[in-house]
Scaffold this active site. Structure first.
Site, PDB file in Angstrom:
ATOM      1  N   LYS A  95      -5.702   6.426 -19.751  1.00  0.00           N
ATOM      2  CA  LYS A  95      -5.868   6.759 -20.892  1.00  0.00           C
ATOM      3  C   LYS A  95      -4.801   6.766 -21.782  1.00  0.00           C
ATOM      4  O   LYS A  95      -4.209   5.603 -21.923  1.00  0.00           O
ATOM      5  CB  LYS A  95      -6.460   8.332 -20.773  1.00  0.00           C
ATOM      6  N   ASP A 102      -3.903  18.818 -14.635  1.00  0.00           N
ATOM      7  CA  ASP A 102      -4.359  17.557 -15.358  1.00  0.00           C
ATOM      8  C   ASP A 102      -3.843  17.592 -16.854  1.00  0.00           C
ATOM      9  O   ASP A 102      -4.287  18.248 -17.695  1.00  0.00           O
ATOM     10  CB  ASP A 102      -5.911  17.258 -15.074  1.00  0.00           C
ATOM     11  N   ARG A 112       0.606  -1.171  -0.135  1.00  0.00           N
ATOM     12  CA  ARG A 112      -0.061  -0.055   0.015  1.00  0.00           C
ATOM     13  C   ARG A 112       0.866   1.237   0.011  1.00  0.00           C
ATOM     14  O   ARG A 112       0.467   2.323  -0.315  1.00  0.00           O
ATOM     15  CB  ARG A 112      -0.816   0.029   1.316  1.00  0.00           C
ATOM     16  N   TYR A 142     -12.701  17.692 -16.180  1.00  0.00           N
ATOM     17  CA  TYR A 142     -13.302  16.581 -16.222  1.00  0.00           C
ATOM     18  C   TYR A 142     -14.868  16.357 -15.420  1.00  0.00           C
ATOM     19  O   TYR A 142     -14.826  16.667 -14.042  1.00  0.00           O
ATOM     20  CB  TYR A 142     -12.517  15.403 -16.162  1.00  0.00           C
TER      21      TYR A 142
END
Ligand code: PLP
Length: 394
Positions: free
Chosen positions: A209, A184, A59, A112
């Site tokens: 993406k 972004d 983690r 977004y």
């Protein structure tokens, strides 16, 4: 590696020259182990206290995930990078790690849809003031930043209206006001644009993406100065939105061809945008490579290529695209983008599905807009396909 390798070389070798090959393996191994054991308590303690390299628990850090982070870091020319389970996890960590009650974030209306939900639904109950400005009104954004701002959050090109934001100009205003700047960079990719070089402090990615490029792994990344990235890493190690090793491997493999893919997608998108512009059934084409784009000059300055994303509206609106989209042969009709195959989707069922029709209208998104993520197919085939599908619109 030479001190300044090119972007294709960095995509292939970035993050992979420093690690010790496991039993001579030329590819980064997928280390699924959750924990890493130590016989020697002092060696264990040294790793746990970050005085020695190594891993404790996946983690926090993991060798496969670390290789992914290093490749993104190299591509963005950053001091440091960390990773997340998805792009939204990276964006959420940015807000929740950097903002405190009473502080103010300034951003744009065209971010977004998921990011927009954080602004409108999740940040205000924590006492964080959100100011969303008209994306193309740089003067208004500068004025709002001067009124007081902890974080200026930008996205360029924007989703799905493909607007361009001037990172350098707005970063200057933000820094003068003592604010941090996050960008972004999902749509542009580090092949076309490096926001840190334009003055941003933090660059974020939905690696799902273009970075991965094959629509088979979710992931996110954040790059910037070590001190800043450390804050996001710390939030993520506690909130737990860690990137899985198998996803990190798929993303790493995809990134090796990032430069090749994006260069082809840039060329394909520009040809398609120009072709669409000349079609009588097309009302509007949004693509920063077109001279008619409002901020074509800004795009020329801050981007090396105009990207693979475009959007367009067809005559007849929603009813027309219901006829046209099913006729496309070489396109997935899906809520994704940036992969090797062309993907189409109306924002009303993809990026802005969570918005009301009124919210979409306010964001300048007609119900009949089509978002087109250009793949790496032969552009003549894509244009022929569009032509035969558009023939159904009178
Ligand atoms: C520009 C942009 N940023 C962030 C995201 C969120 O990424 P993810 O789906 O990996 O959480 C998306 C998703 O489409 C996006 O288009």
């Amino acid at each position: 590696m030479s001190p300044t390798p090119g972007r294709s070389t960095t995509a292939v070798w970035g993050g992979e020259t420093e690690h010790e090959p496991y039993e001579g393996a030329t590819q980064v191994p997928v280390v699924h182990s959750v924990s890493f054991g130590y016989r020697d308590i002092e060696a264990w303690q040294a790793v746990a206290q970050e005085r020695a390299p190594g891993h404790i628990y996946s983690r926090n850090t993991n060798p496969t995930v670390r290789a992914f982070e290093e490749k993104v870091r190299d591509l963005e020319g950053a001091e440091s990078a960390t990773s997340f389970a998805s792009g939204m996890a990276a964006i959420s960590a940015t807000f929740f790690a950097l903002l405190r009650p009473g502080e103010r974030v300034v951003s744009i209306k065209d971010s977004y849809g998921g990011t927009n939900k954080l602004f409108t639904e999740f940040l205000p109950p924590f006492g964080i003031e959100v100011c969303l400005c008209d994306t193309s009104d740089f003067e208004r954004i500068e004025a709002e930043v001067r009124r007081g701002c902890r974080l200026l959050y930008l996205e360029t090109p924007t989703n799905p209206t493909i607007k361009i934001v001037d990172i350098g100009r707005l970063a200057q205003a933000a820094h003068a006001a003592g604010a941090l700047v996050a960008v972004d960079n999902t749509f542009a990719t580090p092949i076309n644009q490096n926001p840190l070089q334009c003055g941003a402090d933090l660059v974020l990615h939905s690696a799902t993406k273009y970075l991965g490029g094959h629509a088979d792994a979710l992931g996110g990344a954040a790059c910037g100065a070590s001190e800043l990235v450390r804050k996001l890493y710390h939030f993520r190690e506690i909130n737990g939105a860690a990137l899985a090793p198998m996803d990190a491997y798929n993303l790493l493999r995809g990134m090796k061809t990032l430069a090749l893919r994006v260069e082809r997608q840039n060329d394909n998108a520009l040809s398609i945008a120009r072709w669409l512009q000349s079609q009588r059934v097309i009302e509007q084409v949004n693509y920063p490579g077109l001279e008619s784009h409002l901020h074509h000059d800004v795009a020329r300055r801050q981007m090396r290529g105009f990207g693979g994303m475009l959007s367009f509206s067809v005559r007849g609106g929603l009813e027309a695209i219901k006829q046209f989209l099913p006729r496309l042969r070489y396109a997935h009709r899906a809520a994704n983008l940036g992969c090797v195959e062309t993907v189409v989707g109306p924002p009303l069922v993809t990026s802005h599905v969570e918005c009301t029709p009124e919210e979409r209208a306010a964001a300048g998104i007609p119900e009949g807009l089509v978002r087109y993520s250009t793949g790496i197919e032969d552009v003549s085939d894509l244009i022929e396909d569009l032509e035969q599908a558009l023939a159904c619109i009178a």
